[in-house]
Design a protein around this motif. Structure first.
Motif, PDB file in Angstrom:
ATOM      1  N   CYS A 261       0.859  -1.191   0.000  1.00 37.49           N
ATOM      2  CA  CYS A 261       0.000   0.000   0.000  1.00 37.49           C
ATOM      3  C   CYS A 261       0.893   1.239   0.000  1.00 37.49           C
ATOM      4  CB  CYS A 261      -0.922   0.006   1.217  1.00 37.49           C
ATOM      5  SG  CYS A 261      -2.010   1.451   1.258  1.00 37.49           S
ATOM      6  N   SER A 262       0.750   2.076  -1.029  1.00 37.59           N
ATOM      7  CA  SER A 262       1.515   3.329  -1.098  1.00 37.59           C
ATOM      8  C   SER A 262       0.820   4.387  -0.258  1.00 37.59           C
ATOM      9  CB  SER A 262       1.595   3.824  -2.544  1.00 37.59           C
ATOM     10  OG  SER A 262       2.144   2.823  -3.349  1.00 37.59           O
ATOM     11  N   TYR A 263       1.584   5.304   0.263  1.00 34.63           N
ATOM     12  CA  TYR A 263       1.026   6.356   1.113  1.00 34.63           C
ATOM     13  C   TYR A 263       1.727   7.686   0.842  1.00 34.63           C
ATOM     14  CZ  TYR A 263       5.339   5.488   3.732  1.00 34.63           C
ATOM     15  OH  TYR A 263       6.655   5.341   4.073  1.00 34.63           O
ATOM     16  N   THR A 264       1.099   8.753   1.280  1.00 36.76           N
ATOM     17  CA  THR A 264       1.775  10.049   1.302  1.00 36.76           C
ATOM     18  C   THR A 264       2.329  10.285   2.716  1.00 36.76           C
ATOM     19  OG1 THR A 264       0.229  10.823  -0.355  1.00 36.76           O
ATOM     20  CG2 THR A 264       1.505  12.522   0.799  1.00 36.76           C
ATOM     21  N   SER A 265       1.476  10.009   3.725  1.00 36.73           N
ATOM     22  CA  SER A 265       1.910  10.129   5.134  1.00 36.73           C
ATOM     23  C   SER A 265       1.596   8.814   5.841  1.00 36.73           C
ATOM     24  CB  SER A 265       1.149  11.250   5.842  1.00 36.73           C
ATOM     25  OG  SER A 265       1.268  12.444   5.121  1.00 36.73           O
ATOM     26  N   LEU A 266       2.533   8.358   6.661  1.00 38.10           N
ATOM     27  CA  LEU A 266       2.342   7.091   7.381  1.00 38.10           C
ATOM     28  C   LEU A 266       2.247   7.373   8.876  1.00 38.10           C
ATOM     29  CD1 LEU A 266       2.294   3.972   7.261  1.00 38.10           C
ATOM     30  CD2 LEU A 266       4.781   4.011   7.476  1.00 38.10           C
ATOM     31  N   LEU A 267       1.110   6.987   9.473  1.00 36.87           N
ATOM     32  CA  LEU A 267       0.951   7.100  10.933  1.00 36.87           C
ATOM     33  C   LEU A 267       1.047   5.690  11.496  1.00 36.87           C
ATOM     34  CD1 LEU A 267       0.195   8.159  13.672  1.00 36.87           C
ATOM     35  CD2 LEU A 267      -2.026   8.796  12.817  1.00 36.87           C
ATOM     36  N   SER A 268       2.178   5.384  12.145  1.00 38.50           N
ATOM     37  CA  SER A 268       2.403   4.019  12.634  1.00 38.50           C
ATOM     38  C   SER A 268       2.217   3.949  14.142  1.00 38.50           C
ATOM     39  CB  SER A 268       3.823   3.557  12.296  1.00 38.50           C
ATOM     40  OG  SER A 268       4.084   2.350  12.986  1.00 38.50           O
ATOM     41  N   THR A 269       1.411   2.989  14.592  1.00 41.42           N
ATOM     42  CA  THR A 269       1.277   2.766  16.042  1.00 41.42           C
ATOM     43  C   THR A 269       1.954   1.451  16.438  1.00 41.42           C
ATOM     44  OG1 THR A 269      -0.848   1.583  16.019  1.00 41.42           O
ATOM     45  CG2 THR A 269      -0.944   3.978  15.936  1.00 41.42           C
ATOM     46  N   MET A 270       2.715   0.871  15.511  1.00 42.35           N
ATOM     47  CA  MET A 270       3.529  -0.310  15.860  1.00 42.35           C
ATOM     48  C   MET A 270       4.567   0.144  16.894  1.00 42.35           C
ATOM     49  SD  MET A 270       4.381  -2.083  12.173  1.00 42.35           S
ATOM     50  CE  MET A 270       5.337  -0.752  11.498  1.00 42.35           C
ATOM     51  N   PRO A 271       5.118  -0.789  17.664  1.00 44.74           N
ATOM     52  CA  PRO A 271       6.175  -0.373  18.600  1.00 44.74           C
ATOM     53  C   PRO A 271       7.310   0.332  17.855  1.00 44.74           C
ATOM     54  CG  PRO A 271       5.437  -2.595  19.101  1.00 44.74           C
ATOM     55  CD  PRO A 271       4.758  -2.206  17.811  1.00 44.74           C
ATOM     56  N   LEU A 272       7.801   1.403  18.456  1.00 41.43           N
ATOM     57  CA  LEU A 272       8.835   2.229  17.811  1.00 41.43           C
ATOM     58  C   LEU A 272      10.082   1.420  17.461  1.00 41.43           C
ATOM     59  CD1 LEU A 272       9.970   5.015  16.987  1.00 41.43           C
ATOM     60  CD2 LEU A 272      10.502   5.418  19.416  1.00 41.43           C
ATOM     61  N   ASP A 273      10.468   0.468  18.327  1.00 37.10           N
ATOM     62  CA  ASP A 273      11.675  -0.316  18.009  1.00 37.10           C
ATOM     63  C   ASP A 273      11.470  -1.123  16.718  1.00 37.10           C
ATOM     64  OD1 ASP A 273       9.803  -1.840  19.439  1.00 37.10           O
ATOM     65  OD2 ASP A 273      11.287  -3.121  20.375  1.00 37.10           O
ATOM     66  N   VAL A 274      10.246  -1.623  16.533  1.00 39.00           N
ATOM     67  CA  VAL A 274       9.945  -2.401  15.317  1.00 39.00           C
ATOM     68  C   VAL A 274       9.999  -1.479  14.096  1.00 39.00           C
ATOM     69  CG1 VAL A 274       8.142  -3.751  14.160  1.00 39.00           C
ATOM     70  CG2 VAL A 274       8.505  -4.014  16.630  1.00 39.00           C
ATOM     71  N   THR A 275       9.367  -0.328  14.193  1.00 44.35           N
ATOM     72  CA  THR A 275       9.347   0.625  13.067  1.00 44.35           C
ATOM     73  C   THR A 275      10.770   1.053  12.712  1.00 44.35           C
ATOM     74  OG1 THR A 275       7.227   1.403  13.855  1.00 44.35           O
ATOM     75  CG2 THR A 275       8.342   2.821  12.262  1.00 44.35           C
ATOM     76  N   LEU A 276      11.564   1.351  13.744  1.00 45.20           N
ATOM     77  CA  LEU A 276      12.943   1.811  13.470  1.00 45.20           C
ATOM     78  C   LEU A 276      13.737   0.745  12.726  1.00 45.20           C
ATOM     79  CD1 LEU A 276      13.781   3.620  16.824  1.00 45.20           C
ATOM     80  CD2 LEU A 276      13.759   4.679  14.549  1.00 45.20           C
TER      81      LEU A 276
END
Ligand SMILES: Cc1cc2nc3c(=O)[nH]c(=O)nc-3n(C[C@H](O)[C@H](O)[C@H](O)COP(=O)(O)OP(=O)(O)OC[C@H]3O[C@@H](n4cnc5c(N)ncnc54)[C@H](O)[C@@H]3O)c2cc1C
Length: 507
Positions: A261-276
């Protein structure tokens, strides 16, 4: 399959649902001028950590003791719209600390009068020592341990604060910082403590959750299922969609089934360590090392939630939740969950067999019998570095702990058991935390990624359901209009005692 949207929200817990509900509110206002959005979650349904499980026997258990108290009109409006206003029970908090085989009313530090004289002396002299220490201190306390010493002194620290906080956080207080405390920890007032001891009085009613509400049906998770079904269009939500990678430069996420899924802005609520780690892997060096260093510096504890369904009448009157600092049981907190709502247990005419007695050596009759029923929910913390927990034995250890702390008589008839381990349970306010957040959150934002929520922005002080919802709402307003994110950036103002923020409404 490849889809695209403008604002992509990962996670359908309170933060993601707050964001999606705000987007839908704005959509109703601005119509097709509002850019498209999509909410995705790995789980089969909404709720995140604020969901409720149901055992095969029909007992409901939240993922730990969740109660609703709110700092925001928007949050109240949202959950009232989703659930209605007459679907709640309102409770007066009745909360105690179990210590030396007796109940001390919460908060402990205001109720030294309930201790033995020896302990009263230790606590009061400690408070006086603390006052002296504070008046001569030239710098702020370096960590939570120093803060406790300066505010409460060694007596309260040894008896309650150090052991209790280790049991909750699974990290020593010397590794935790103290800027998160605000309204989360009651301080101690020397004059009041001495006066209470001399007058033999008990002090209660402290803090933001002295009165709280709880859904009559469906547990805490019912609230978020209602928000997902009533406040966010169904075609804007996708479940069973686990994000496994982020292509940061290509601005798209990849799901476990290979779709994107392409996005312009991504709002992630996954744990920050996972996102990083995902972002680092996508960008390569030098960002990879930086992101991995940030991710490894963050600390969290896991939570085991243990539920017990019991036949009989609740023997604990109106007690709500109870604290356990001592080592006579593995749990730090127990919630008398059946007290919150009748709907948390099967009806009294439900016929259930006994599974066992609390003391497994006692005989029991497994023929099915009717209720009434009541239930206990217990929480145990775990960290790999300081406080390991054996998942195979923790249920038995917990039941044993219930007997030794008089929560259950040995012959209590257990008709249902529940155990769930939550990997990311508490975001630890570790001494290194703020340095990581100050680097990592702006770095992600420079790549159009807003990481927000209990573990998305890793700030325990704004990690309850009302805070999380507003982190999502305010991130949306920041993405769309550049509005400031008050909850994320001004935690202590948000948590100012007795204040409710009325400038934003849900309608
Ligand atoms: C033990 C405990 C006690 C609590 N007590 C209270 C209380 O008394 N009062 C209160 O108000 N709050 C309480 N809370 C906090 C409350 O649960 C949180 O505020 C809230 O759930 C956090 O919301 P969130 O949306 O930020 O995160 P979460 O609820 O964690 O939601 C994140 C979502 O992201 C999804 N996700 C994660 N990774 C991926 C992926 N790779 N792909 C797709 N989706 C993904 C998850 O499935 C989840 O649904 C408590 C929490 C715990 C654990």
């Amino acid at each position: 399959m490849a889809t695209n949207t403008n604002v992509l929200v990962i996670g359908s817990g309170p933060t993601g649902l707050g964001a999606a509900a705000r987007l839908h509110q704005l959509e109703r206002k601005f119509g097709s001028n509002l850019p498209p959005y999509l909410l995705v979650d790995a789980a089969p349904e909404a709720g995140g950590l604020a969901c409720t499980d149901v055992t095969a026997e029909g007992f409901l258990f939240d993922l730990g003791g969740h109660v609703i108290f709110s700092h925001f009109d928007f949050f109240d409006g949202l959950i009232d719209k989703a659930c209605g206003t007459d679907t709640w029970n309102t409770h007066q908090r009745v909360s105690y600390v179990w210590m030396k085989n007796r109940w001390i009313p919460y908060p402990f530090q205001n109720n030294i009068s309930c201790l033995d004289v020896d302990d009263q002396v230790k606590c009061l002299t400690g408070l006086v020592e603390a006052k002296t220490l504070t008046s001569t201190a030239t710098s702020k306390p370096a960590n939570f341990a120093e803060w406790i010493d300066r505010v409460m002194g060694p007596g309260i620290n040894d008896l309650f604060m150090r052991p209790y906080n280790f049991k909750v956080w699974a990290y020593p207080t010397s590794e935790m910082q103290c800027s998160w405390l605000g309204e989360r920890v009651a301080t101690a007032d020397v004059t009041k403590a001495i006066t209470n001891v001399l007058n033999n009085t008990v002090a209660g009613g402290w803090g933001p959750n002295a009165v709280f509400r709880f859904p009559k049906e469906g547990g805490t998770g019912g609230i978020w299922k209602n928000v997902a079904s009533k406040c966010v269009p169904q075609d804007r939500q996708r479940y069973n969609s686990k994000v496994v990678g982020i292509d940061v430069k290509g601005k798209k996420v990849e799901f476990s089934d290979g779709s994107t899924c392409s996005y312009t802005s991504l709002l992630s609520t996954m744990p920050l360590d996972v996102t990083l780690r995902m972002v680092g892997a996508s960008l390569g060096e030098p960002s990879l090392s930086q992101c991995n260093t940030w991710a490894s510096a963050l600390r969290y504890s896991s939570t085991h939630v243990i539920g017990l369904g019991i036949r009989g009448v609740n023997p604990h009157d109106t007690k709500c939740w109870l604290y356990y600092p001592e080592d006579d049981c593995p749990f730090y907190r127990c919630t008398v969950f059946s007290h919150y709502a009748e709907g948390n247990c099967p009806p009294p005419d439900a016929v259930l067999p006994s599974l066992r007695r609390a003391d497994p050596s006692l005989p029991f009759d497994s023929s099915p019998l009717p209720g009434p029923y009541w239930s206990l929910m217990l929480e145990v913390s775990e960290s790999s570095s300081h406080k390991p927990v054996d998942s195979k034995t923790i249920l038995e250890e917990t039941i044993r702990g219930c007997i030794s702390t008089t929560l259950l008589p040995p012959d209590a008839e257990i008709v249902s058991t529940y155990h769930r381990r939550i990997e990311h349970g508490y975001p630890t306010p570790h001494v290194n935390r703020d340095g990581v957040l100050e680097g990592a959150l702006p770095f992600l934002k420079s790549h159009d990624i807003w990481s927000r929520g209990r573990f998305g922005s890793w700030k325990y002080e704004v990690a309850n359901q009302d805070h999380s919802t507003m982190l999502g709402v305010e991130a949306v307003d920041n993405i769309l209009f550049g509005a400031r994110e008050f909850t994320l950036n001004y935690c202590s103002l948000v948590n100012e005692r007795g204040k409710k923020y009325t400038d934003m409404k849900y309608d």
